[in-house]
Design an enzyme around this catalytic site. Sequence first.
Site, PDB file in Angstrom:
ATOM      1  N   GLU A 270      15.384 -25.065  22.189  1.00  0.00           N
ATOM      2  CA  GLU A 270      15.638 -26.005  21.362  1.00  0.00           C
ATOM      3  C   GLU A 270      17.295 -26.388  21.341  1.00  0.00           C
ATOM      4  O   GLU A 270      17.475 -27.337  21.092  1.00  0.00           O
ATOM      5  CB  GLU A 270      15.276 -25.534  19.900  1.00  0.00           C
ATOM      6  CG  GLU A 270      14.782 -26.603  19.163  1.00  0.00           C
ATOM      7  CD  GLU A 270      14.382 -25.935  17.893  1.00  0.00           C
ATOM      8  OE1 GLU A 270      14.801 -24.940  17.405  1.00  0.00           O
ATOM      9  OE2 GLU A 270      13.120 -26.558  17.253  1.00  0.00           O
TER      10      GLU A 270
ATOM     11  N   ARG B 191       3.695 -33.160  38.528  1.00  0.00           N
ATOM     12  CA  ARG B 191       4.632 -33.558  37.624  1.00  0.00           C
ATOM     13  C   ARG B 191       5.418 -32.529  37.188  1.00  0.00           C
ATOM     14  O   ARG B 191       5.271 -31.204  37.397  1.00  0.00           O
ATOM     15  CB  ARG B 191       3.765 -33.966  36.213  1.00  0.00           C
ATOM     16  CG  ARG B 191       3.279 -35.342  36.467  1.00  0.00           C
ATOM     17  CD  ARG B 191       2.590 -35.225  35.042  1.00  0.00           C
ATOM     18  NE  ARG B 191       1.744 -36.692  35.177  1.00  0.00           N
ATOM     19  CZ  ARG B 191       0.624 -37.029  34.361  1.00  0.00           C
ATOM     20  NH1 ARG B 191       0.419 -36.271  33.431  1.00  0.00           N
ATOM     21  NH2 ARG B 191       0.116 -38.134  34.406  1.00  0.00           N
TER      22      ARG B 191
ATOM     23  N   ARG C 148       0.721  -1.201  -0.068  1.00  0.00           N
ATOM     24  CA  ARG C 148      -0.030  -0.007  -0.183  1.00  0.00           C
ATOM     25  C   ARG C 148       0.891   1.221   0.030  1.00  0.00           C
ATOM     26  O   ARG C 148       0.564   2.238  -0.611  1.00  0.00           O
ATOM     27  CB  ARG C 148      -0.974   0.047   0.961  1.00  0.00           C
ATOM     28  CG  ARG C 148      -1.911  -1.221   1.035  1.00  0.00           C
ATOM     29  CD  ARG C 148      -3.045  -0.822   1.836  1.00  0.00           C
ATOM     30  NE  ARG C 148      -4.163  -1.769   1.439  1.00  0.00           N
ATOM     31  CZ  ARG C 148      -5.625  -2.000   2.075  1.00  0.00           C
ATOM     32  NH1 ARG C 148      -5.721  -1.543   3.278  1.00  0.00           N
ATOM     33  NH2 ARG C 148      -6.353  -2.828   1.864  1.00  0.00           N
TER      34      ARG C 148
ATOM     35  N   ILE D  82      10.532 -15.702  14.358  1.00  0.00           N
ATOM     36  CA  ILE D  82      10.139 -15.762  15.986  1.00  0.00           C
ATOM     37  C   ILE D  82      11.022 -15.819  17.084  1.00  0.00           C
ATOM     38  O   ILE D  82      10.844 -15.570  18.080  1.00  0.00           O
ATOM     39  CB  ILE D  82       9.226 -17.089  16.027  1.00  0.00           C
ATOM     40  CG1 ILE D  82       9.875 -18.421  15.719  1.00  0.00           C
ATOM     41  CG2 ILE D  82       7.868 -16.773  15.130  1.00  0.00           C
ATOM     42  CD1 ILE D  82       8.863 -19.432  16.236  1.00  0.00           C
ATOM     43  N   ASP D  83      12.418 -16.145  16.523  1.00  0.00           N
ATOM     44  CA  ASP D  83      13.519 -16.301  17.355  1.00  0.00           C
ATOM     45  C   ASP D  83      14.048 -14.791  17.919  1.00  0.00           C
ATOM     46  O   ASP D  83      14.808 -14.707  19.024  1.00  0.00           O
ATOM     47  CB  ASP D  83      14.874 -16.854  16.924  1.00  0.00           C
ATOM     48  CG  ASP D  83      14.605 -18.405  16.242  1.00  0.00           C
ATOM     49  OD1 ASP D  83      13.674 -18.759  17.001  1.00  0.00           O
ATOM     50  OD2 ASP D  83      15.465 -18.865  15.563  1.00  0.00           O
TER      51      ASP D  83
END
Lengths: 340, 340, 340, 340
Positions: free
Chosen positions: A239, A179, A41, A143-144
Amino acid sequence: MTRKSDNDQLSFTSGRIKKIGILTSGGDAPGMNAAIRAATRSAIAAGREAVGILRGYQGMIDGDFIPLQSTDVSGILQLGGTMLKTARCKEFRTPEGRRRAKEQLTAAAIDAVIVIGGDGSFTGAWVMSQECDIPFVGIPATIDNDMYGTDYTIGYETALNSVVCAVDKIKDTARSHGRIFFIEVMGHEAGLLALNSGIACGAEVILIPESKAQHDELQKFLEKGYRDKESSGIVMVAEGDEAGGALHIAEQIRRDHPDLDVRISILGHIQRGGSPVARDRINATRMGIAAVDALLNDQKSIMIGLDNNRIVHVTFNKAVKMNHSIDTGLLEVHNLLNGM
Amino acid sequence: MTRKSDNDQLSFTSGRIKKIGILTSGGDAPGMNAAIRAATRSAIAAGREAVGILRGYQGMIDGDFIPLQSTDVSGILQLGGTMLKTARCKEFRTPEGRRRAKEQLTAAAIDAVIVIGGDGSFTGAWVMSQECDIPFVGIPATIDNDMYGTDYTIGYETALNSVVCAVDKIKDTARSHGRIFFIEVMGHEAGLLALNSGIACGAEVILIPESKAQHDELQKFLEKGYRDKESSGIVMVAEGDEAGGALHIAEQIRRDHPDLDVRISILGHIQRGGSPVARDRINATRMGIAAVDALLNDQKSIMIGLDNNRIVHVTFNKAVKMNHSIDTGLLEVHNLLNGM
Amino acid sequence: MTRKSDNDQLSFTSGRIKKIGILTSGGDAPGMNAAIRAATRSAIAAGREAVGILRGYQGMIDGDFIPLQSTDVSGILQLGGTMLKTARCKEFRTPEGRRRAKEQLTAAAIDAVIVIGGDGSFTGAWVMSQECDIPFVGIPATIDNDMYGTDYTIGYETALNSVVCAVDKIKDTARSHGRIFFIEVMGHEAGLLALNSGIACGAEVILIPESKAQHDELQKFLEKGYRDKESSGIVMVAEGDEAGGALHIAEQIRRDHPDLDVRISILGHIQRGGSPVARDRINATRMGIAAVDALLNDQKSIMIGLDNNRIVHVTFNKAVKMNHSIDTGLLEVHNLLNGM
Amino acid sequence: MTRKSDNDQLSFTSGRIKKIGILTSGGDAPGMNAAIRAATRSAIAAGREAVGILRGYQGMIDGDFIPLQSTDVSGILQLGGTMLKTARCKEFRTPEGRRRAKEQLTAAAIDAVIVIGGDGSFTGAWVMSQECDIPFVGIPATIDNDMYGTDYTIGYETALNSVVCAVDKIKDTARSHGRIFFIEVMGHEAGLLALNSGIACGAEVILIPESKAQHDELQKFLEKGYRDKESSGIVMVAEGDEAGGALHIAEQIRRDHPDLDVRISILGHIQRGGSPVARDRINATRMGIAAVDALLNDQKSIMIGLDNNRIVHVTFNKAVKMNHSIDTGLLEVHNLLNGM
């Protein structure tokens, strides 16, 4: 960082650029569509044409282009993923692949390209821009949130909230059953997502590649559990953590402490999609406009960044070569609240 | 089903029961707290006492009881998990364990017990109720919705929506990248969650243990992908599918079709927690009241169920021995829409 | 109810119908898109053509038709609103308007019409079907869930959850400030949404048009507040409540009890939109298929309904003339839990 | 801003303060609980006691104090509202009220107070701190984000996302019906929430008190609608807009353009509650720790702020006297994208 604009205004000076190509590359991130919409735009508002390049560099090589009118990007602001699709492209890493890409751009009269993606995407843009005279400007989307030179990358804030929502749910079960959950979140070499989501969720322990000392925190937590006869909690695992991810760590804990009820949850791809949160929509919009503005001000080989909530320009050179460091102060915040 | 109440009203006739114990057992399910709240408050409304038994049958054996006032269950209606905690308890499977449990109940003057849980929990209740004169009434709570004699079990509707939200997000990525995602959802021997979430998400293929023919649908989908040069989509896999879960199936597809970009997502525990959706709060509330009503009408060894949205009583005998069959009509709905 | 299909299967027998028009009419409801998708795809699966009629009966009069292929309805399953748009149309209430509509259908060779909407929409379909030989089948879609002959209407379940989420948020403030909130939800003449959301949220009082006695409950609640020196809580008000809506009631309470901190929240249009919850997607899908199935089995002037979770056919005659009654058992459930 | 800490670490030097009171005051904001938790736990970690003061300054006057242990603030991180409750208190504005408050603090041996609230709350703290020797430190919490000296106030980010979710839903209806919605969001004198949510939602027009020129944008939008025969859209209205709020503006538009289908939605209190988003949890946690750190470093009469994502100290003097200006660059971003 070569230029700091005082606001998000546009000043379209360059007459050289008539048609701007836009592509998304690498892993998809929520907010990419908002950036596509804003770039399209504002290009049109500046009297230029906008063209979508499909499937990243692969579509550039294949000449897979679609014209973008204002209405084509209507209704995508709130959608996750990317309407231009994305792909990883090996062929673009070869001079031959980039030569073909150049030919396709020339044939379609595309004068400049906006690349929405991460590290690898900008490396590609940088290499190609050194080989030809087409200016490239990057918009960081991963996203990191691990890019050098910018406080923010598109998609991070949504991913952070997706992780927080997921962990809130898992916490219900952890408490109900007594847990210990090891929850693995994305972050190849960057623990930012794990660290921030861990604080936001009140995780008992956060394991990130940037700090080996956190494994001592895990031991302290387990020992405290024995003392208090209360072994429930959340351990966030980035991760990329060197101990080998949630699965590996959890198995080791199970071996060492067979009496504990240890579970694993690998959040995986739910971190990547979804309707972007407000912050990602707003910043992606600002960056999309700023990318067009930069091109029309004869900038090239730069990434749009946010520094102290202001638009900045970071050279590709720096953006892809330098590392993003993590704020370890946040880690101490976490340990203070949980190490009691 | 021995009795069908025409509405959800209470009629407290039995004077024998003064104090009602409430426990949650087995896997936690969203809405358990709503059932605890309703049972507690209706017991008090009927002039009885309510007592929470912590950690399921383990707490019964340990005498881990807490008195429940109306305010103790205030503000829990919208919380996932269970405030009474839950556990699996091997000791309760022994006559000695149940004898100790009986002694604890007697010592605390608990006259009757409401068990909120699944199959295994009701089996325990049934065995114990045959050994002693304490009446047990069950409330079905399991996200699998696979209990015989009831259309509904607490937690299913929330789990279904959690799966749908997660798949919606993953679909953004599947489309953006042209990937095939194998998404594994809970369902030990029951494909209901996979089937319903698959329809709700527009999954391309749904693999459930109840239908082997679905593997042909998978092959058709893959072949269609080749024809259309468009290989992106969602394959829902019930945990208990005989081909061995998402991981196993996906690996086989990767071997057979190395060119496909196949990914796996195991939703795991995010399906289990979270604030219950409206339906789970309402039905759990109705069931909590109905359980107290049943006890005060001298019912025992029954499970509260919903049949055509009405409260029914199902004997433990039937509830735990008979199987819940799946509506294969839904599967045909799915195949019709996706097999074109 | 003339016919009860045992499952959701299709059996396409009628060869007369070649092209099916689909329209949405009246207020939009989440899940309408899912019904459009299912009707389109099952029409195509049966070898027929599907045509979208834009803006309800207005588009029928204007001949505003679009062909619908399978891909046209791709990716709409999870979207709120209606891709075919909707409108109220005065002209269709005149014989002249309906005559023009008939001409447009004939010109476009549309043999049959599926109307997705509420009471008023079916009345229109019924009138027109009596004037011409085009068969109409209705799919009930209204967030009020107040249609006779069906347990369920598309959009209700999503609206219910939207209300519940909103009230959960307001409750945070009510408790923090010690305030009484009057929350007005939709429901012209039907209190179902207010009643169910009130139970799901643990509202202190629920005021619905179907029960005048609830105003006594409000007085009891206020008096109890004085005794306990704790005046915070939620009062759900159905839009159509005879006392005049939340605004009117709250003002009266303010006059009578100037010391109370009374606030009003009119939820309004946030109840109507949003991505449909799983139940609305699944049921809308089933109903879309069932509508095509009914037409191809030579049914007409009927509404698709759900009775005990099975597809049923209800004549327009009954559907629009008879009233839907509310289950007052639920109201007693509520009063039991809150009137202590 | 007197001091800029380089990170979020604690350094507890002052031995004078043994017991820290914590209160929330003014309107509730999501994240207040996270700040209470962090302040409590860091006070305890520093070897001090934490005391909750209920219902803001009213509870201070009434001596309504509760001791806070680490477990008392467990499980509140993700809850909206404030566990300490809040109230507005006229009595505290009198010297007599503050004298009584001082006596209560002294009687309870509370040495210092952390005030979590907004402008008015800090004014109170500032006045009282000038009258007695008890140090006060403020944490800004207001969904308006309009405090001088800090980029961020607790609750803003959650409110922003609540607005965005609500508008996303309303947009479904606006598009389906071709309607213009005037949506009123909170913001007494500050249009920040309206501006940011408007950009995030792709609102067609944003009306905020800081810019009168926006009313021209509204006229342009309406005229464009006539030209394009497409009059649907979202107009965001800040509560404090001089034209008198959404209701007033919409009525005027209805008078001027009787053919338009104009609707109003006043979002009201749903903006205020709900589980805080990640950003609010993290920043509230950091600010809670920083407030304790400041007190233990002998700071007083300051507000904790965030400047470029770093903790800063702002004197009450400045915080309450100076105005927060809005970034009009964002407004131009908006007009650029929508004024085409």
